[in-house]
Design an enzyme around this catalytic site. Structure first.
Site, PDB file in Angstrom:
ATOM      1  N   GLU A 172      23.476 -68.839   2.684  1.00 16.64           N
ATOM      2  CA  GLU A 172      22.913 -67.118   3.333  1.00 16.64           C
ATOM      3  C   GLU A 172      22.304 -66.215   2.479  1.00 16.64           C
ATOM      4  OE1 GLU A 172      27.293 -66.021   3.715  1.00 16.64           O
ATOM      5  OE2 GLU A 172      27.763 -66.985   5.265  1.00 16.64           O
ATOM      6  N   ASN A 194      26.513 -63.363  -3.246  1.00 11.58           N
ATOM      7  CA  ASN A 194      27.094 -64.079  -2.379  1.00 11.58           C
ATOM      8  C   ASN A 194      28.870 -64.033  -2.417  1.00 11.58           C
ATOM      9  OD1 ASN A 194      28.202 -66.230   0.100  1.00 11.58           O
ATOM     10  ND2 ASN A 194      26.624 -66.018   0.801  1.00 11.58           N
ATOM     11  N   HIS A 414      40.548 -67.947  15.890  1.00 15.76           N
ATOM     12  CA  HIS A 414      40.094 -67.974  14.361  1.00 15.76           C
ATOM     13  C   HIS A 414      40.803 -67.606  14.119  1.00 15.76           C
ATOM     14  CE1 HIS A 414      38.884 -65.390  10.995  1.00 15.76           C
ATOM     15  NE2 HIS A 414      37.327 -66.261  11.516  1.00 15.76           N
ATOM     16  N   HIS A 415      39.829 -68.426  13.144  1.00 14.11           N
ATOM     17  CA  HIS A 415      41.239 -69.527  11.980  1.00 14.11           C
ATOM     18  C   HIS A 415      40.179 -69.163  10.632  1.00 14.11           C
ATOM     19  CE1 HIS A 415      42.943 -73.070  14.300  1.00 14.11           C
ATOM     20  NE2 HIS A 415      43.474 -71.861  13.998  1.00 14.11           N
ATOM     21  N   GLU A 416      40.976 -68.340   9.490  1.00 14.60           N
ATOM     22  CA  GLU A 416      39.969 -68.113   8.431  1.00 14.60           C
ATOM     23  C   GLU A 416      40.579 -68.920   7.047  1.00 14.60           C
ATOM     24  OE1 GLU A 416      37.885 -68.061   5.201  1.00 14.60           O
ATOM     25  OE2 GLU A 416      36.903 -67.205   7.005  1.00 14.60           O
ATOM     26  N   HIS A 484      31.759 -71.696  10.508  1.00 12.87           N
ATOM     27  CA  HIS A 484      30.953 -71.011   9.464  1.00 12.87           C
ATOM     28  C   HIS A 484      31.711 -71.225   8.103  1.00 12.87           C
ATOM     29  CE1 HIS A 484      29.424 -67.050  11.936  1.00 12.87           C
ATOM     30  NE2 HIS A 484      30.042 -68.287  13.086  1.00 12.87           N
ATOM     31  N   GLU A 485      30.453 -70.989   6.700  1.00 14.64           N
ATOM     32  CA  GLU A 485      30.231 -71.570   5.809  1.00 14.64           C
ATOM     33  C   GLU A 485      30.560 -72.230   5.522  1.00 14.64           C
ATOM     34  OE1 GLU A 485      31.278 -67.371   6.660  1.00 14.64           O
ATOM     35  OE2 GLU A 485      33.021 -68.805   6.765  1.00 14.64           O
ATOM     36  N   GLU A 503      27.144 -71.335  11.430  1.00 15.65           N
ATOM     37  CA  GLU A 503      26.706 -70.434  10.967  1.00 15.65           C
ATOM     38  C   GLU A 503      25.875 -71.200   9.566  1.00 15.65           C
ATOM     39  OE1 GLU A 503      28.321 -66.201   8.666  1.00 15.65           O
ATOM     40  OE2 GLU A 503      28.460 -68.460   7.968  1.00 15.65           O
ATOM     41  N   GLU A 509      25.749 -60.207  10.198  1.00 16.22           N
ATOM     42  CA  GLU A 509      26.584 -59.681   9.165  1.00 16.22           C
ATOM     43  C   GLU A 509      25.767 -59.273   8.301  1.00 16.22           C
ATOM     44  OE1 GLU A 509      29.590 -62.366   7.955  1.00 16.22           O
ATOM     45  OE2 GLU A 509      27.812 -64.283   7.429  1.00 16.22           O
TER      46      GLU A 509
END
Length: 705
Positions: A172, A194, A414-416, A484-485, A503, A509
């Site tokens: 990122e 980051n 959404h799963h974080e 993502h990530e 992502e 963002e």
């Protein structure tokens, strides 16, 4: 059509180590030469149109706790050549059919002292070279640990590079443009903060790496089919202009645990004297296996809106309450907690997004912050962060499912994970079943923060195996994944087309976190998108973010027309209209393009391209056969000149052009745009102004007689 031609050539004891083997691309423009140096070190070099592109470069692997690494002392015991030619149809993509045509050379090497064998397999396409290491089943090479891969890419000069710093945890970053010799001096300046980052060298860079030579040759270095292996970075010897592979380690410093038979990912070099051909290359996909999902009818491209940007900008929050100093799932009683009044994922708010999606022809709604635990999710190395099953008291899972279903709208889960991958795997089956029970066919997963287990990094072998496990497990439940990530993609979406997005780069963002460079989106198609589509989340119409939250002083470094163009230039089968519904209502005439633009294509034409400066793409939509054009521009104003010769002869079309106004500028006047219509044919031409950080978008619809 599929065609195979095999030729086996064997040399045994009488083979001369000094003798080289040549491999030509099907069109003859590339010539790769393999040879052994005097000490038995494998080496290759690559020419394009009779010019050297990669000078003689060493190959091999350094092993841990082994008396003899796989670096030298080799003899060639066999070579085998082959030609392969097929056309295959992607489940979704930029084109309806892809040609996979290459010539292959497989060189079997024997290490004299250890009597161990490896195979180096080269595939030469009309757009570049892919090669990998293979470890056949054998008694003298069974289990081994990679200390470092020693693959070299020896450049022919001090090329211009479009690069981000080498990092084990994040991609990122904004891109830096410089000469190779300048990377060392710029490395610290190129880093931005980051939540999790681990740099390793002042000359380390990440792939996909885009390069341009002084005589106008474009070179892209990357990898394909990254499975059960560590992510490859590149470290530059800036005295000799030689890149060498640098794998991501685990906490012990080990870079790969291998068991024969196995193989490495492909190392890729895409080359052209036309930047448009770099963007059009399908070599990365072609180096991946065909789809392992037999029935792909459930995999559908998705255009969506969601409860997201309002949290990113600080207008709303993921967390439900401010009551708890810490949260322990199953112990903290959210039913008795006082709502903070800022929570975004409420039943009422989500219904507004569902209504907006249904009214404007979108497919789905993403909701972040729906599940318990967001009050205490980050920075504490918690193993049990979320259970991915328990909603907050103000989020009615079943009620919203029925409401969305009644409107013809799908919901995106959404799963974080908060970097706790053990916890995610612990809950994965139940979480995916919960999704299916409640009508969710797609999940956006996240890996924010440091990886807890094994003290590892985001891109080492352990984590790459986890990402792959999640994709394959999702396929069992017929669930599409947007990770993502996670590690940047390497074409695995061909093998598992339920991986509809990633992502793995600096997305929209960051426009709320201080901004990105206005030319960022003119670099990403040459770098990040080489491996697969990106969930970039475009479509921001309100650039002054203080209007959403007064203390957010960030500015979106883009014009409104540029945001429209991203739906075409940043290819993805998963496209979000990321802004708030009320901002689309304010600019309803411009929003029409987002409503109209397709997300799945039968053909794509790259009309203009120069990394860091501009990209112009035309794409033909599946089903409707309408065409859409997008142009994104870098720092300086320019006039884009294109032809419509890709249109069908003898037909007329109405082109609706959404463009920067004459006084538009990403910083001072980003919302200045014009909309006009014109009749075009395949003989038409267009000269269109693109402002700094600007662009234009065009929809082209046939005039029916």
């Amino acid at each position: 059509m599929k065609q195979f031609l095999f030729t086996a050539l064997l040399w045994l004891a009488f083979f001369s180590p000094a003798k080289s083997q040549q491999l030509k691309s099907p069109n003859g423009k590339f010539v790769m030469e393999f040879s052994l140096q005097n000490d038995g070190t494998p080496s290759y070099n690559l020419n394009y149109k009779s010019k050297a592109v990669v000078k003689p470069s060493k190959l091999g692997l350094e092993l841990k706790d082994d008396k003899k690494s796989l670096l030298n002392d080799f003899t060639v015991v066999a070579t085998k050549t082959a030609t392969f030619d097929e056309n295959w149809k992607p489940v979704w993509g930029e084109v309806a059919s892809i040609r996979n045509h290459y010539n292959e050379l497989a060189v079997t090497l024997n290490q004299k002292e250890t009597d161990r064998q490896i195979v180096i397999r080269f595939r030469l396409f009309d757009d570049g070279l892919g090669f990998r290491y293979e470890f056949p089943s054998q008694k003298n090479l069974t289990y081994f640990v990679i200390k470092e891969e020693r693959t070299q890419f020896a450049m022919t000069g001090d090329h211009t590079a479009f690069w981000i710093p080498g990092d084990y945890d994040t991609q990122e970053y904004d891109y830096t443009t410089s000469k190779l010799s300048e990377i060392r001096g710029l490395s610290e300046k190129a880093k931005t903060a980051n939540v999790s980052q681990t740099s390793f060298s002042t000359t380390g860079v990440q792939t996909a790496l885009m390069l341009k030579t002084t005589d106008g040759l474009y070179i892209n270095l990357h990898e394909a089919a990254l499975i059960n292996y560590s992510c490859m970075h590149l470290n530059l010897d800036d005295k000799n202009m030689i890149f060498e592979s640098w794998l991501t380690p685990d906490a012990k410093g080990d870079k790969g645990y291998m068991q024969a038979p196995s193989h490495s990912p492909w190392r890729t070099i895409i080359i052209s004297d036309d930047a448009r051909e770099i963007l059009a290359s399908k070599m990365t996909l072609n180096l991946n296996d065909p789809s392992k999902i037999e029935d792909t009818s459930w995999i559908k491209p998705v255009k969506y809106v969601g409860v997201w940007w309002e949290m990113i900008t600080g207008k709303s929050s993921w967390a439900y309450t401010d009551d708890f100093p810490t949260v322990q799932l199953g112990i903290s009683d959210f039913s008795k907690a006082k709502p903070n009044g800022k929570h975004g994922a409420t039943t009422a708010n989500v219904k507004k997004y569902i209504d907006f999606a249904a009214k404007n022809g979108f497919d789905a709604v993403l909701v972040e912050g729906w599940n318990e635990g967001w009050e205490d999710w980050f920075g504490h190395s918690k193993d049990y962060v979320f259970d991915f099953l328990t909603p907050y008291p103000d989020f009615d899972v079943k009620g919203l499912h029925e409401y969305a279903k009644s409107k013809g709208i799908k919901m995106i889960m959404h799963h974080e994970t908060s970097g706790s991958v053990r916890n995610y795997e612990r809950h994965l089956d139940k979480a995916y079943q919960f999704m299916k029970d409640n009508g969710y066919d797609a999940v956006k997963s996240g890996y924010v923060g440091s990886i807890i287990e094994n003290g590892g990094n985001h891109y080492n072998q352990f984590m790459n195996n986890h990402y792959q496990y999640a994709i394959e497990k999702a396929a069992d439940y017929k669930i599409m994944v947007n990770a993502h990530e996670a590690v940047r993609p390497t074409g695995i979406c061909r093998t598992y087309p339920n991986l509809i997005g990633n992502e793995a780069a600096r997305g929209t963002e960051y426009q709320s976190f201080g901004g990105s460079k206005p030319n960022h989106v003119t670099v990403l198609p040459f770098t990040r998108l080489v491996g697969g589509p990106m969930d970039y989340t475009p479509g921001i119409f309100e650039m002054d973010l203080s209007k959403l939250k007064p203390d957010n002083h960030s500015h979106v470094n883009s014009t409104l027309a540029n945001q429209l163009a991203l739906y075409v230039t940043m290819y993805s089968p998963l496209q979000m209209a990321a802004d708030l519904p009320e901002n689309y209502d304010r600019f309803a005439d411009a929003f029409q393009f987002i409503k109209d633009v397709a997300i799945d294509w039968t053909d794509s034409k790259y009309l203009e391209a120069e990394p860091g400066q501009y990209v112009t793409v035309a794409r033909k939509a599946k089903v409707t056969n309408n065409w859409f054009i997008g142009n994104v521009n870098g720092d300086n104003s320019r006039t884009s000149t294109i032809k419509f010769d890709f249109l069908e002869k003898g037909k007329k079309y109405i082109a609706t052009i959404y463009a920067d106004a004459k006084d538009a500028h990403y910083k001072t006047n980003p919302q200045a745009y014009t909309i006009r219509k014109m009749t075009v044919t395949n003989k038409s031409k267009l000269a269109q102004l693109s402002a700094p950080g600007g662009g234009y978008a065009i929809s082209i619809i046939e005039i029916k007689k």
